[in-house]
Scaffold this active site. Structure first.
Site: not given
Length: 269
Positions: A35, A104, A156
């Site tokens: 992400h 992330e 993303d």
């Protein structure tokens, strides 16, 4: 859970998120989902993943967080189900959270200028993914973008993310994209056997799409997600010859991975 020992020796800091649960049906992770944070501040993004600063706290988290300077934070133990993929689907499986590890990567994303991912960040992302792959035996084609598993909602980590670089380092699946050229294409509103074939090929690779023969919004979003990952030179949701040829060659490679059975890091011919 007030604290835990990190799963990877690459972790700089543990910052515990309360947002996790049991992996359903006792599943072991066999996917990595990458992400970007999509927020202007990396620190604010990490706080959000850890349920800090918002009331009520958002129901989001990830296993790992990678700062622009390369620091790696672990927020959820790998044995637990982080709340990172949301409504998603891959290879017919809709509970992606129960079978994936979420990473992330700090980047403001498309809404806030979408800068390039710095080298100081990509090196540790590669190292972390290699470590996860080695410990869990994750197959090359199951290192995915958030946009791959949720194409109607997410972009993303996007077309600037260096998927080729990761592949060259032994992470993920890739073929050199066919150059973009003018020619026939399948696009929004088309209805034909060619559209059905395209949808079938995308579904075979893993995307959540059914062969209906109609090129609607869902097909456009899936094609755009495919392009962001595998043909980033032009992301327009139109299935041109470059997109189709790249997809077909990826499928040859994926069939090789499945037949070879060697799992992580296997290379297609």
């Amino acid at each position: 859970m007030s604290g835990f020992a990190p799963d990877s020796p690459l972790v700089t800091l543990v910052k515990t998120s309360p947002n996790h649960g049991e992996r359903r049906h006792h599943r072991r992770p066999d996917m990595i989902v990458l992400h970007y944070t999509g927020m202007q501040s990396a620190d604010a993004a990490l706080d959000r993943l850890c349920g800090i600063g918002e009331q009520p706290p958002p129901d989001v988290s990830a296993h790992y967080f990678v700062y622009e300077d390369g620091r790696i934070v672990q927020c959820v133990p790998e044995a637990r189900r982080a709340w990172q993929a949301g409504a998603s689907c891959w290879e017919g499986e809709e509970d992606i959270n129960s079978r994936s590890i979420g990473v992330e990567i700090a980047n403001p994303g498309h809404e806030f200028g979408y800068p390039d991912f710095p080298e100081a960040q990509i090196r540790p992302v590669i190292a972390l993914c290699r470590d996860i792959i080695a410990r869990h035996g994750i197959r090359a084609d199951r290192v995915l973008a958030h946009s791959d598993v949720a194409p109607n909602r997410k972009q993303d980590p996007g077309e600037k993310f260096p998927w080729r670089r990761l592949f060259e380092a032994g992470v993920g699946h890739w073929v050199e994209p066919t150059p973009v050229a003018d020619g026939p294409a399948l696009k929004l509103g088309d209805r034909s056997a060619g559209v059905s074939q395209l949808q079938g090929l995308l579904a075979e690779y893993g995307y959540g799409i059914n062969p209906t023969g109609f090129f609607g919004d869902q097909t456009r979003d899936v094609v755009a997600a495919f392009q962001r990952h595998f043909r980033p030179a032009r992301v327009d949701g139109i299935a041109d010859g470059s997109t189709l040829d790249t997809l077909e060659r990826l499928l040859i490679g994926r069939r090789f991975l499945l037949a070879d059975g060697s799992g992580a890091g296997a290379r297609a011919p």
